[in-house]
Enzyme design. Structure first.
Site, PDB file in Angstrom:
ATOM      1  CE1 TYR A   1      35.686  30.289   2.265  1.00 25.10           C
ATOM      2  CE2 TYR A   1      33.594  31.220   2.965  1.00 25.10           C
ATOM      3  CZ  TYR A   1      34.446  30.784   1.967  1.00 25.10           C
ATOM      4  OH  TYR A   1      34.036  30.844   0.656  1.00 25.10           O
TER       5      TYR A   1
ATOM      6  CG  ASP B   1      34.292  38.674  -4.308  1.00 30.19           C
ATOM      7  OD1 ASP B   1      34.097  37.467  -4.054  1.00 30.19           O
ATOM      8  OD2 ASP B   1      34.052  39.589  -3.505  1.00 30.19           O
TER       9      ASP B   1
ATOM     10  CD  GLU C   1      29.943  32.127   3.341  1.00 28.39           C
ATOM     11  OE1 GLU C   1      30.685  31.541   4.124  1.00 28.39           O
ATOM     12  OE2 GLU C   1      30.304  32.517   2.216  1.00 28.39           O
TER      13      GLU C   1
END
Lengths: 279, 406
Positions: free
Chosen positions: A174, A60, A49
């Site tokens: 995912y 994040d 990735e």
């Protein structure tokens, strides 16, 4: 069959779990990213990735935020990231998932991005802040070019939406291991396994688990219930620590190998790991 | 510009006004946003909810706020009658309390014990800290380091009210970065935390919900101006950061096509990208006119050619933001509302004008609307009226002004 599907099929044949490292493109610089892609492939990455740096990465944690900031300070653009992939892909055939926030892609132009990404050898695109409900045009654009849209599912995702996401997703699903931003955690909760079970009931796609997976032990834990484990912040943190050292690429390779096959670990997984050089 | 026949401005069920708005968020936030949407939808149809909110707005916040005929400002302009909607007289000193009370009631209905919020100028932070004290909720406020510096008084007020203020050092250290941190907190603590967003931006349902709670401004103003002048005003003028005070004033007038709706953005101190916060600013260098996605919503976003969010500048922390609420983007594109900008120095001039002529010290954000109001009044006849949203009071800015004058 897509490269990602082939990869998961091969993993299944070999009876082992997949390893998906994440790095931020342009950290510490774009030339090193190219070398890191090649090195991670050599170290045994099954899929990589590649994060597109963004000024406002809300999903994040601090580690990847800082990596994004470093890359942006170097002036790294989406175009640079695609060039980097194209160059690395001359040496490796590991599938690459572009991992981005939506705005840089939108500004680049969705059609143009899909064309350029395909040309560069990108296999799939995951857009962190694009849920399927907002992604209809985007999905069509990708699928038309044989690029796979990857979607996230989270422990908070309802069964009904899980079904819908599974219907839209390609490649793999995912699964976000727990509530929170990216970043390393000391222990895994049962959330991830429960989530993967729920995904199984609505989809045949392979499942990769990520967010907070930072040690060889955690990767092995994930392999008990999912097809692959994603490790991001732990690797990005090593890159940050090694900033400026001449052997950064080699040492990240070593680190990746240690995640895959720890020297002290005598689990049966170790023996079944094929050398990537033979592929 | 050709005006379309807009008589309503309602989003679809997923929060889209045309192509704007929507929900561009990490997957983990979809569930809490859906939960919030459901609760808001229920509350919206619940008379008891509105009864309780209206009572709090009256007895606690001090509604209705007056519509004040600013005679000296009117004389100075020499045209239309200028009226000021006095949101600055509300408890905590700005319109932000309207929304904070509404959402705090929702948080209580949802049994959330912990409330988080972002703040730019600190007005929304103070309003949130206030309602949390009132309802006995834990309160965490995220504020950019740059804003903590320039709005120190409000930081102190929030702490006095029992809130924890977290200084955000990431990025540009302003409102945008405070929202990023609040979102990160929320994805981590979704189960027990209510995110009390302060402006008409962010993912659905926030732009709609905040507008609903702020529309009380326009509903009151409409009645008040009709009773004062017997007719609708020629124009409404309000400053626009995220855009909650403006949309609150504008919305009840949307169907009144002859009423001009004028939003004033922060023109900062220059035309180049990074020197202003005028999202609708057109022109090559300004970076204006770019549709993008920031913090959960599609709207006009100041950004560089690579899609990185641009830094902004404004003398006022509350307008210093790279994106604008999606409903404003919609009203801009269909021509129903107009957007102009005032520079830092024009805002300071407006600040002084309001203080000297009317004895009202406005917030620096609000001050951006004063000079445009004078100009527009001047272009109109004495029989016309215009309403300026005096969205907040300026105590918080006095120190900054003093430093500038030194």
């Amino acid at each position: 069959m897509s490269r990602i599907a082939e990869t998961f099929a091969a993993l299944k044949r070999l009876g082992r779990g997949g390893f998906i490292p994440f790095i931020t493109a342009g950290d510490p610089d774009i030339a090193t990213t190219e070398l890191l892609l090649i090195e991670l492939a050599a170290a045994g990455a099954d899929i990589i990735e590649l994060g597109v740096p963004f000024s406002d990465p809300v999903a994040d944690g601090e580690t990847i935020q800082r990596a994004s900031e470093r890359a942006l300070r170097k002036g790294v653009t989406l175009r640079d990231v695609l060039t980097c992939v194209a160059r690395a892909k001359q040496h490796i055939d590991v599938p690459i998932v572009l991992f981005s926030y939506f705005n840089p892609l939108l500004r680049f132009g969705e059609d143009r991005l899909a064309n350029k990404a395909k040309e560069a050898g990108v296999d799939a695109v995951l857009v962190t802040d694009l849920i399927p409900e907002e992604a209809q045009t985007w999905i069509e654009i990708l699928v038309q070019r044989d690029l796979e849209p990857i979607f996230l599912v989270a422990p908070t995702t309802s069964d009904q939406r899980l079904k819908e996401i599974a219907r839209q997703a390609r490649g793999f699903i995912y699964a976000v291991s727990r509530a929170g931003v990216t970043g390393t955690r000391d222990e895994m909760t049962g959330d991830a396994e429960a989530l993967v079970k729920r995904v199984r009931s609505v989809s045949d796609l392979p499942v990769a688990v990520g967010f907070g997976i930072s040690t060889a032990e955690q990767i092995r834990q994930v392999w008990h219930f999912a097809e692959a484990a994603v490790t991001g912040s732990a690797i990005v943190r090593e890159i940050e620590k090694l900033a400026g050292s001449a052997d950064l690429v080699d040492r990240i390779g070593e680190f990746a190998r240690s995640l895959l096959a720890p020297k002290t670990n005598d689990s049966p997984q170790q023996g079944t790991l094929p050398s990537r050089a033979q592929h | 510009m050709q005006k379309s026949q807009i008589i309503r401005s309602e989003p679809d069920e997923h929060g889209h006004w045309g192509r704007f708005g929507g929900r561009y968020v990490p997957e983990i936030l979809v569930a809490p946003l859906e939960e919030l949407t459901e609760e808001f939808t229920r509350a919206r149809q619940d008379n008891n909810f509105w009864r309780e909110l209206n009572q709090l707005l009256r007895d606690y916040a001090g509604r209705p706020t007056p519509l004040f005929h600013a005679r000296r400002l009117t004389a100075h302009a020499g045209g239309a009658q200028i009226y000021l909607k006095r949101e600055d007289l509300l408890h905590t000193g700005a319109h932000k309390i309207n929304n904070a009370l509404g959402q705090a009631l929702l948080a209580r209905r949802m049994r959330k014990q912990r409330v988080i919020a972002e703040t730019g100028a600190g007005q929304h932070g103070v309003a949130t800290a206030t309602v949390c004290a009132l309802f006995g909720l834990r309160c965490v406020i995220y504020m950019g380091a740059e804003d903590v510096r320039r709005q120190a008084l409000n930081v102190f007020r929030m702490r006095l009210l029992g809130a924890e203020v977290i200084t955000v050092n990431a990025g540009t250290r302003t409102l945008k970065d405070a929202i990023n941190e609040a979102l990160r907190d929320w994805v981590t603590n979704v189960h027990d935390t209510y995110y009390l967003l302060g402006s008409a931006l962010g993912p659905h349902p926030y732009p709609l919900m905040v507008r609903e709670f702020q529309s009380v401004i326009g509903r009151e103003a409409r009645e008040q101006i009709l009773s004062a002048t017997g007719k609708l005003p020629r124009a409404l003028i309000a400053c626009v950061g995220g855009g909650s005070n403006a949309i609150g004033l504008f919305h009840p007038f949307i169907a009144d096509e002859r009423v001009r709706l004028i939003g004033v953005e922060a023109g900062g101190h220059g035309d180049s990208l990074g020197e202003h916060a005028a999202r609708f600013h057109t022109g090559e260098r300004s970076g204006g006119g770019c549709i993008g996605v920031l913090q959960g919503t599609m709207s006009y976003v100041l950004q560089d050619p690579n899609g990185q969010i641009a830094t902004t500048h404004s003398i006022s922390a509350g307008l210093d933001y790279s994106a604008i609420g999606p409903e404003h983007a919609f009203l801009h594109d269909n021509g129903r509302a107009e957007y102009i900008s005032s520079s830092d120095s024009e805002a300071l001039e407006g600040f002084e004008l309001s203080a000297r002529l009317e004895g009202i010290i406005p917030a620096l954000e609000t001050a951006h609307a004063i000079l445009p109001a004078v100009r527009i009044a001047r272009e109109s006849t004495r029989d016309d009226a215009i309403i300026v949203n005096l969205s907040g009071r300026g105590d918080k800015d006095v120190q900054l002004i003093a430093d500038l004058q030194r």
